[in-house]
Design a protein around this motif. Sequence first.
Motif, PDB file in Angstrom:
ATOM      1  N   ARG A  19     -26.566  12.932  94.773  1.00  0.00           N
ATOM      2  CA  ARG A  19     -25.478  13.712  94.141  1.00  0.00           C
ATOM      3  C   ARG A  19     -24.532  12.744  93.413  1.00  0.00           C
ATOM      4  NH1 ARG A  19     -23.278  16.395  99.416  1.00  0.00           N
ATOM      5  NH2 ARG A  19     -23.515  14.189  99.970  1.00  0.00           N
ATOM      6  N   ILE A  20     -24.425  12.949  92.091  1.00  0.00           N
ATOM      7  CA  ILE A  20     -23.643  12.025  91.251  1.00  0.00           C
ATOM      8  C   ILE A  20     -22.494  12.796  90.621  1.00  0.00           C
ATOM      9  CG2 ILE A  20     -23.705  10.485  89.250  1.00  0.00           C
ATOM     10  CD1 ILE A  20     -26.673  10.067  89.797  1.00  0.00           C
ATOM     11  N   LEU A  21     -21.304  12.197  90.701  1.00  0.00           N
ATOM     12  CA  LEU A  21     -20.136  12.718  89.979  1.00  0.00           C
ATOM     13  C   LEU A  21     -19.903  11.809  88.769  1.00  0.00           C
ATOM     14  CD1 LEU A  21     -17.616  14.535  89.702  1.00  0.00           C
ATOM     15  CD2 LEU A  21     -16.420  12.954  91.265  1.00  0.00           C
ATOM     16  N   LEU A  22     -19.943  12.395  87.548  1.00  0.00           N
ATOM     17  CA  LEU A  22     -19.818  11.621  86.301  1.00  0.00           C
ATOM     18  C   LEU A  22     -18.517  11.974  85.602  1.00  0.00           C
ATOM     19  CD1 LEU A  22     -20.899   9.734  84.089  1.00  0.00           C
ATOM     20  CD2 LEU A  22     -22.087  11.731  83.100  1.00  0.00           C
ATOM     21  N   LEU A  23     -17.700  10.957  85.363  1.00  0.00           N
ATOM     22  CA  LEU A  23     -16.457  11.123  84.585  1.00  0.00           C
ATOM     23  C   LEU A  23     -16.713  10.553  83.186  1.00  0.00           C
ATOM     24  CD1 LEU A  23     -13.434  11.826  84.332  1.00  0.00           C
ATOM     25  CD2 LEU A  23     -12.922   9.576  85.362  1.00  0.00           C
ATOM     26  N   GLU A  24     -16.948  11.441  82.206  1.00  0.00           N
ATOM     27  CA  GLU A  24     -17.327  10.996  80.852  1.00  0.00           C
ATOM     28  C   GLU A  24     -16.928  12.083  79.852  1.00  0.00           C
ATOM     29  OE1 GLU A  24     -17.974   9.127  77.924  1.00  0.00           O
ATOM     30  OE2 GLU A  24     -19.001   7.991  79.520  1.00  0.00           O
ATOM     31  N   ASP A  25     -16.175  11.674  78.788  1.00  0.00           N
ATOM     32  CA  ASP A  25     -15.744  12.650  77.783  1.00  0.00           C
ATOM     33  C   ASP A  25     -16.707  12.729  76.596  1.00  0.00           C
ATOM     34  OD1 ASP A  25     -15.100  10.060  77.000  1.00  0.00           O
ATOM     35  OD2 ASP A  25     -13.505  10.782  75.659  1.00  0.00           O
ATOM     36  N   SER A  26     -17.624  11.782  76.472  1.00  0.00           N
ATOM     37  CA  SER A  26     -18.549  11.747  75.319  1.00  0.00           C
ATOM     38  C   SER A  26     -19.872  12.385  75.712  1.00  0.00           C
ATOM     39  CB  SER A  26     -18.788  10.298  74.871  1.00  0.00           C
ATOM     40  OG  SER A  26     -19.820  10.239  73.923  1.00  0.00           O
ATOM     41  N   ASP A  27     -20.255  13.440  74.912  1.00  0.00           N
ATOM     42  CA  ASP A  27     -21.520  14.104  75.185  1.00  0.00           C
ATOM     43  C   ASP A  27     -22.695  13.161  74.946  1.00  0.00           C
ATOM     44  OD1 ASP A  27     -20.089  16.378  75.780  1.00  0.00           O
ATOM     45  OD2 ASP A  27     -20.325  17.261  73.784  1.00  0.00           O
ATOM     46  N   LEU A  28     -22.611  12.358  73.873  1.00  0.00           N
ATOM     47  CA  LEU A  28     -23.713  11.462  73.551  1.00  0.00           C
ATOM     48  C   LEU A  28     -23.898  10.420  74.663  1.00  0.00           C
ATOM     49  CD1 LEU A  28     -25.882  10.433  71.613  1.00  0.00           C
ATOM     50  CD2 LEU A  28     -24.088   9.070  70.442  1.00  0.00           C
ATOM     51  N   ASP A  29     -22.808   9.836  75.091  1.00  0.00           N
ATOM     52  CA  ASP A  29     -22.929   8.837  76.169  1.00  0.00           C
ATOM     53  C   ASP A  29     -23.450   9.474  77.450  1.00  0.00           C
ATOM     54  OD1 ASP A  29     -22.005   6.925  74.479  1.00  0.00           O
ATOM     55  OD2 ASP A  29     -19.949   6.863  75.298  1.00  0.00           O
ATOM     56  N   ALA A  30     -23.049  10.725  77.723  1.00  0.00           N
ATOM     57  CA  ALA A  30     -23.530  11.406  78.918  1.00  0.00           C
ATOM     58  C   ALA A  30     -25.033  11.616  78.828  1.00  0.00           C
ATOM     59  CB  ALA A  30     -22.808  12.748  79.093  1.00  0.00           C
ATOM     60  N   GLU A  31     -25.547  11.980  77.639  1.00  0.00           N
ATOM     61  CA  GLU A  31     -26.985  12.190  77.475  1.00  0.00           C
ATOM     62  C   GLU A  31     -27.742  10.870  77.651  1.00  0.00           C
ATOM     63  OE1 GLU A  31     -27.757  14.123  73.815  1.00  0.00           O
ATOM     64  OE2 GLU A  31     -26.695  15.971  74.352  1.00  0.00           O
ATOM     65  N   LEU A  32     -27.202   9.795  77.066  1.00  0.00           N
ATOM     66  CA  LEU A  32     -27.856   8.497  77.228  1.00  0.00           C
ATOM     67  C   LEU A  32     -27.920   8.096  78.712  1.00  0.00           C
ATOM     68  CD1 LEU A  32     -26.256   6.521  74.225  1.00  0.00           C
ATOM     69  CD2 LEU A  32     -28.636   7.279  74.454  1.00  0.00           C
ATOM     70  N   LEU A  33     -26.874   8.310  79.402  1.00  0.00           N
ATOM     71  CA  LEU A  33     -26.816   7.945  80.823  1.00  0.00           C
ATOM     72  C   LEU A  33     -27.822   8.773  81.625  1.00  0.00           C
ATOM     73  CD1 LEU A  33     -23.616   7.073  82.747  1.00  0.00           C
ATOM     74  CD2 LEU A  33     -25.216   8.679  83.782  1.00  0.00           C
ATOM     75  N   GLU A  34     -27.913  10.067  81.323  1.00  0.00           N
ATOM     76  CA  GLU A  34     -28.874  10.924  82.005  1.00  0.00           C
ATOM     77  C   GLU A  34     -30.302  10.475  81.717  1.00  0.00           C
ATOM     78  OE1 GLU A  34     -28.100  14.994  81.068  1.00  0.00           O
ATOM     79  OE2 GLU A  34     -26.008  14.878  81.733  1.00  0.00           O
ATOM     80  N   ALA A  35     -30.525  10.068  80.479  1.00  0.00           N
ATOM     81  CA  ALA A  35     -31.872   9.627  80.141  1.00  0.00           C
ATOM     82  C   ALA A  35     -32.257   8.397  80.952  1.00  0.00           C
ATOM     83  CB  ALA A  35     -31.943   9.315  78.639  1.00  0.00           C
TER      84      ALA A  35
END
Length: 580
Positions: A19-35
């Motif tokens: 279970r991960i809690l992610l604090l990120e305002d950028s959608d692109l960075d969030a997608e990269l991190l998920e990838a």
Amino acid sequence: MAIERLTNGSPEGAPAPLRILLLEDSDLDAELLEAVLDGAGTPYTLTRVMTREAFAAAAAGQCHDLILADYVLPTFDGLSALALAREHCPHIPFVFVSGTLGEEVAVEALKNGATDYVTKQRLDRLPRAVVRALAEARAHAERRAAEQALRELNETLEARVAQRTRELAEANASLQHQIVERERIEEALRQAQRLEAVGQLTSGVAHDFNNLLTVIAGNIEFLEKATTDERSKRRLDMMRGAAERGARLTAQLLAFSRRQRLEPVPVQLNRTVASMRDLLQSSIGGAVRIEMTLQPDLWPALVDATQIELIILNLAINARDAMVVGGCLTIETANVRLTDGPRRPEEPPPGDYAMVAVSDTGTGIPPEVLKRVFEPFFTTKEVGKGSGLGLAQVYGFAKQSGGGVRIDTMPGDGTTVRVYLPRVDARALAPDAGPVEVDCATARRPGDKPVLLIVDDDSAVREITATKLAEAGYEIREAGSGLAAIQALEHDPCFDLVVLDFAMPGMNGAQVAGAIRRRWPAIPVVFVTGFADKEALTAEEAVGEDRIVQKPFQDGELERKIAAALDARPAPGLRLVSSR
């Protein structure tokens, strides 16, 4: 605002996803991190937040295993997020993922509690950082658990030490009790074996001795019939007296070995004890006070009535000897129901008993002496003051009667000897027939010699006295103690006169004379004494000088005074003899 996403779902039965809690305002960075996380192959769920309020609420819920946070946010910075995380969920690993995190900022973040940091330019490092962060978190959790366990251990250590100490103390006390009990049982067994061995030896000796005495007494009787010489007859009389003393001695030995002949009948001990008060008082002297505590509804006891009187008298004389100057002798009866087994071989087995106890206020018995008091011939009295057969006889009588003996004593505080006798049904108690009258006038034939009873504990002096009086024409019987004299009179009260030594161990002459005056008042008594001051004896005994003969005998004084006492006696008549 929070966005939840489940990726790489785990099959049924596999470990729960990370279970991960992610604090990120950028959608692109969030997608990269998920990838990148998807490429690591570890199942996970992702909760994404972008505002301070959403992050604080998610952190307070403490439902995540890992926090990933950007450092630069529009309304919120990474250090503030770290502070919130340390406040709400200090044990969840916190990893910065930022593109602007410089070295100084990274160091500051680690100081404030961040687990690690990864730049967005090197996201390929993220899986390894996550694994390392989770490993550290697990290590920290294990250490905290160990520390908590240690704290709990320390908190309960004192209580557990005290509990264990109590358990050990209880175990030690139980062990000590078992050791003491085992030693007591072993000592009781040794004592029982010793008494049994001595009893068997004593019984054999007494049996053989009785056979020898039978031969001696029988041949004396045959010789008396064939002897006409007066001197020889006197010698035979002395021999017969010695044989009778030997028979009394063997009777005491047989009592110890529990092979004496008893005639047990139902006996009311209260009546027996009460009837002995005068005899006891005369036996122990006026300096000792006698008290009796008799249970009113006492059970009848199955005993030999004559023997129990001798037992009580023996115990009373022992008690007197234990009291240096005066004191109090107490005789008690009671009903006793014993449930515990005997602790010593002389004690009775469980059952119902009529108990008679003799207590004194004397010196008590030391432990080393108490171990041997029932052994025959063991005595602490001076030579000539005791035979060592008193308590041995008590022991044998009680055991043969089906009961036992118990001694309670404390040096300096007196002694109590309790004799336990088996109970019988009160309906079996026969009416007391009382003493039987014997007509001594018809028991003697015309021309019979007067019969004298000579009582002296010194056998040499007794032989001289007997010889002189036999030569003077009297028939002689002998007794070596006051108690033996009372027994002789119990069986034959038709003596014409008793010659008493004044100073004897046990019952002295004055006490024997008192008993004779009360029970057989028609029998005159003449004292022989070695006291120089006859006036003191005269005052003490309230007898005239004509009834006192000084030792050594001179000028026929003994013969003259006995002849005068016989002339002054009343004619033979009815006398009482025990019916038992």
